[in-house]
Design a protein around this motif. Structure first.
Motif, PDB file in Angstrom:
ATOM      1  N   GLU A 152       0.849  -1.202   0.000  1.00  0.00           N
ATOM      2  CA  GLU A 152       0.000   0.000   0.000  1.00  0.00           C
ATOM      3  C   GLU A 152       0.885   1.253   0.000  1.00  0.00           C
ATOM      4  O   GLU A 152       0.554   2.254  -0.643  1.00  0.00           O
ATOM      5  CB  GLU A 152      -0.914  -0.022   1.236  1.00  0.00           C
ATOM      6  CG  GLU A 152      -1.922  -1.160   1.199  1.00  0.00           C
ATOM      7  CD  GLU A 152      -2.583  -1.493   2.536  1.00  0.00           C
ATOM      8  OE1 GLU A 152      -3.347  -2.456   2.584  1.00  0.00           O
ATOM      9  OE2 GLU A 152      -2.323  -0.795   3.535  1.00  0.00           O
ATOM     10  N   ALA A 153       2.027   1.156   0.695  1.00  0.00           N
ATOM     11  CA  ALA A 153       2.945   2.307   0.742  1.00  0.00           C
ATOM     12  C   ALA A 153       3.534   2.583  -0.640  1.00  0.00           C
ATOM     13  O   ALA A 153       3.781   3.741  -1.003  1.00  0.00           O
ATOM     14  CB  ALA A 153       4.058   2.049   1.761  1.00  0.00           C
ATOM     15  N   ILE A 180       1.309   5.787   6.456  1.00  0.00           N
ATOM     16  CA  ILE A 180      -0.060   5.491   6.000  1.00  0.00           C
ATOM     17  C   ILE A 180      -0.701   4.427   6.888  1.00  0.00           C
ATOM     18  O   ILE A 180      -0.063   3.460   7.276  1.00  0.00           O
ATOM     19  CB  ILE A 180      -0.107   5.058   4.524  1.00  0.00           C
ATOM     20  CG1 ILE A 180       0.779   3.825   4.263  1.00  0.00           C
ATOM     21  CG2 ILE A 180       0.294   6.183   3.605  1.00  0.00           C
ATOM     22  CD1 ILE A 180       0.349   3.054   3.044  1.00  0.00           C
ATOM     23  N   ARG A 181      -1.977   4.645   7.196  1.00  0.00           N
ATOM     24  CA  ARG A 181      -2.710   3.688   8.033  1.00  0.00           C
ATOM     25  C   ARG A 181      -2.983   2.424   7.203  1.00  0.00           C
ATOM     26  O   ARG A 181      -3.470   2.531   6.073  1.00  0.00           O
ATOM     27  CB  ARG A 181      -4.036   4.318   8.498  1.00  0.00           C
ATOM     28  CG  ARG A 181      -4.786   3.436   9.456  1.00  0.00           C
ATOM     29  CD  ARG A 181      -6.111   4.022   9.871  1.00  0.00           C
ATOM     30  NE  ARG A 181      -5.987   5.059  10.871  1.00  0.00           N
ATOM     31  CZ  ARG A 181      -6.974   5.452  11.673  1.00  0.00           C
ATOM     32  NH1 ARG A 181      -8.154   4.875  11.580  1.00  0.00           N
ATOM     33  NH2 ARG A 181      -6.794   6.409  12.544  1.00  0.00           N
ATOM     34  N   PRO A 182      -2.671   1.235   7.733  1.00  0.00           N
ATOM     35  CA  PRO A 182      -2.932   0.003   6.969  1.00  0.00           C
ATOM     36  C   PRO A 182      -4.395  -0.109   6.548  1.00  0.00           C
ATOM     37  O   PRO A 182      -5.286   0.367   7.242  1.00  0.00           O
ATOM     38  CB  PRO A 182      -2.573  -1.119   7.976  1.00  0.00           C
ATOM     39  CG  PRO A 182      -1.623  -0.490   8.929  1.00  0.00           C
ATOM     40  CD  PRO A 182      -2.044   0.955   9.042  1.00  0.00           C
ATOM     41  N   PRO A 203      16.165  11.404  -1.185  1.00  0.00           N
ATOM     42  CA  PRO A 203      14.736  11.383  -1.548  1.00  0.00           C
ATOM     43  C   PRO A 203      14.063  12.709  -1.224  1.00  0.00           C
ATOM     44  O   PRO A 203      14.485  13.422  -0.317  1.00  0.00           O
ATOM     45  CB  PRO A 203      14.165  10.270  -0.651  1.00  0.00           C
ATOM     46  CG  PRO A 203      15.049  10.272   0.550  1.00  0.00           C
ATOM     47  CD  PRO A 203      16.425  10.631   0.064  1.00  0.00           C
ATOM     48  N   GLU A 204      12.992  12.989  -1.973  1.00  0.00           N
ATOM     49  CA  GLU A 204      12.190  14.188  -1.658  1.00  0.00           C
ATOM     50  C   GLU A 204      10.984  13.823  -0.806  1.00  0.00           C
ATOM     51  O   GLU A 204      10.348  14.677  -0.210  1.00  0.00           O
ATOM     52  CB  GLU A 204      11.747  14.846  -2.963  1.00  0.00           C
ATOM     53  CG  GLU A 204      12.939  15.465  -3.693  1.00  0.00           C
ATOM     54  CD  GLU A 204      12.695  15.599  -5.173  1.00  0.00           C
ATOM     55  OE1 GLU A 204      12.568  14.556  -5.865  1.00  0.00           O
ATOM     56  OE2 GLU A 204      12.616  16.737  -5.641  1.00  0.00           O
ATOM     57  N   ALA A 205      10.669  12.510  -0.785  1.00  0.00           N
ATOM     58  CA  ALA A 205       9.561  12.024   0.057  1.00  0.00           C
ATOM     59  C   ALA A 205       9.880  10.615   0.532  1.00  0.00           C
ATOM     60  O   ALA A 205      10.589   9.870  -0.155  1.00  0.00           O
ATOM     61  CB  ALA A 205       8.259  12.027  -0.750  1.00  0.00           C
ATOM     62  N   VAL A 206       9.361  10.283   1.704  1.00  0.00           N
ATOM     63  CA  VAL A 206       9.552   8.944   2.279  1.00  0.00           C
ATOM     64  C   VAL A 206       8.179   8.461   2.761  1.00  0.00           C
ATOM     65  O   VAL A 206       7.448   9.232   3.398  1.00  0.00           O
ATOM     66  CB  VAL A 206      10.532   8.984   3.480  1.00  0.00           C
ATOM     67  CG1 VAL A 206      10.680   7.593   4.109  1.00  0.00           C
ATOM     68  CG2 VAL A 206      11.893   9.538   3.052  1.00  0.00           C
ATOM     69  N   VAL A 207       7.828   7.217   2.429  1.00  0.00           N
ATOM     70  CA  VAL A 207       6.527   6.675   2.858  1.00  0.00           C
ATOM     71  C   VAL A 207       6.760   5.381   3.631  1.00  0.00           C
ATOM     72  O   VAL A 207       7.585   4.546   3.236  1.00  0.00           O
ATOM     73  CB  VAL A 207       5.615   6.354   1.642  1.00  0.00           C
ATOM     74  CG1 VAL A 207       4.221   5.929   2.122  1.00  0.00           C
ATOM     75  CG2 VAL A 207       5.508   7.539   0.709  1.00  0.00           C
ATOM     76  N   LEU A 208       6.039   5.215   4.716  1.00  0.00           N
ATOM     77  CA  LEU A 208       6.101   3.967   5.477  1.00  0.00           C
ATOM     78  C   LEU A 208       4.756   3.719   6.142  1.00  0.00           C
ATOM     79  O   LEU A 208       3.909   4.609   6.178  1.00  0.00           O
ATOM     80  CB  LEU A 208       7.263   3.978   6.481  1.00  0.00           C
ATOM     81  CG  LEU A 208       7.350   4.981   7.610  1.00  0.00           C
ATOM     82  CD1 LEU A 208       8.406   4.530   8.615  1.00  0.00           C
ATOM     83  CD2 LEU A 208       7.770   6.355   7.094  1.00  0.00           C
TER      84      LEU A 208
END
Ligand code: FAD
Length: 323
Positions: A22-23, A155-157, A89-94
């Motif tokens: 999803e991330a 991000i919320r699962p 990076p300019e953005a990081v998602v987890l």
């Protein structure tokens, strides 16, 4: 404007967690055509790379180090900062998981990044906007970054839909060696509880019981229903306090926050603190013998009756349809 975006993927017991896929979908939206790089950290992780490609990563970096076998704040922070130094990076998602909640604010401080936590939706048309629940899910707010600096998003699962798996997309992980030293804590051993089964925070179906189940044995019909539907059993704090089940099953303000496709609320009243953990579930089915129980106010379907009669009947009917 396109953004090079890194996804910090998470694995448990050698298997990638769904929230990592999803991330990647979230990262694609944020990257807006920019490169999406998935990063896997651990002692032996490179064999999981192909799945990350299949879910849309453009590149995969494996950071393998004996000191990263178990998650520690110190170790993972050091490793990820070295990845960021190299990749800029300019953005990081987890994922907004225990690990994500622990490490994201620390990385944000180090990178001087804007942090968007517990995000459930992303809009990227005119401006990148992140939607997150506030006041225990009673309202949603939309936020965007105040400057062009780096951003970190948890991000919320179970909210952002992963891309369709493309088995033909594959590749090898690029290996990056990192220097992990002077750890302030070391995990000597992990002793697992014998719960097994489906992970509550990522389950698509949750069958939750409350004080109304009356005993540990009272959870058995709920477990049967959950097993039939490939779901997980959860609980209200009332049931945990009464020692009918373990606190690891508690859902709510001081328990887990879940967003399954289907949530059964059985023999629980629907206290505000419980609703804080489940009211954003897509479909809620309440079973309670009290027609005035507050859970019926948030339920999509309600059954007024004794759970010990209704749940076995429901399981039997569903078994006839499904098996
Ligand atoms: P009850 O409120 O006692 O409800 C039991 C229900 O079962 C009743 O509605 C009854 O009609 C029904 N019932 C009984 N027998 C049957 C039967 N045979 N068939 C069908 N229905 C039956 N609670 C949480 O859940 N999660 C939290 O994270 C949480 N955090 C909290 C944080 C704080 C700071 C505080 C103060 C409280 C918190 N609580 C939390 C507790 C919350 O306020 C409630 O006390 C708790 O949720 C009640 O649990 P329950 O619904 O199982 O019990």
């Amino acid at each position: 404007m396109s953004k090079k975006t890194i996804v910090l993927a998470e694995a448990r017991n050698g298997e990638l967690r769904n929230v990592s896929f999803e991330a990647i979908a979230a990262a694609k939206e944020i990257a807006s055509g920019g490169e999406v790089v998935a990063v896997l950290a651990g002692d032996v992780v490179s064999d999981m790379a192909s799945q990350l490609y299949a879910y849309g990563a453009d590149r995969v970096i494996a950071v393998e180090n004996e000191s990263l076998k178990h998650y520690t704040t110190d170790g993972y922070k050091q490793a990820f900062l070295q990845v960021f130094d190299k990749e800029s990076p300019e953005a990081v998602v987890l994922g907004h998981t225990s690990i994500g909640k622990d490490i994201a604010p620390r990385l944000a401080v180090k990178l001087d990044a804007a942090l968007f936590s517990d995000v459930v939706a992303i809009e990227s048309e005119d401006e990148l906007t992140f939607t997150r629940p506030i006041y225990s899910g009673k309202a949603f707010e939309k936020r965007s970054a105040a400057s062009d600096g780096p951003i970190i998003v948890t991000i919320r699962p179970n909210n952002i839909v992963a891309q369709e798996k493309d088995e033909s997309a594959s590749g090898e992980a690029e290996s990056l060696s990192v220097d992990v030293k002077d750890l302030r804590t070391i995990v000597r051993d992990v002793v697992k509880k014998a719960t097994g089964g489906v992970d509550l925070s990522e389950a698509n179906v949750i069958v939750a019981g409350g004080r109304g189940v009356k005993s540990e044995d009272g959870f058995k019909p709920l477990q049967e229903l959950a097993d039939l539907l490939g779901g997980a059993v959860g609980a209200s704090r009332g049931a945990c306090d009464a020692e009918y089940c373990d606190y690891s099953l508690q859902i709510g303000q001081t328990g887990k926050v879940v967003t399954p496709d289907l949530y059964f609320a059985i023999g629980l009243s629907g206290a505000i603190q419980h609703l804080a953990g489940m009211s954003n579930s897509k479909v809620i089915v309440a079973i309670n013998k009290d027609p005035e129980a507050p859970i019926f106010e948030v339920a999509d379907y309600g059954i007024v009756g004794d759970l010990f009669e209704v749940v076995p009947l429901l399981t039997e009917e569903l078994r006839n349809v499904l098996v």
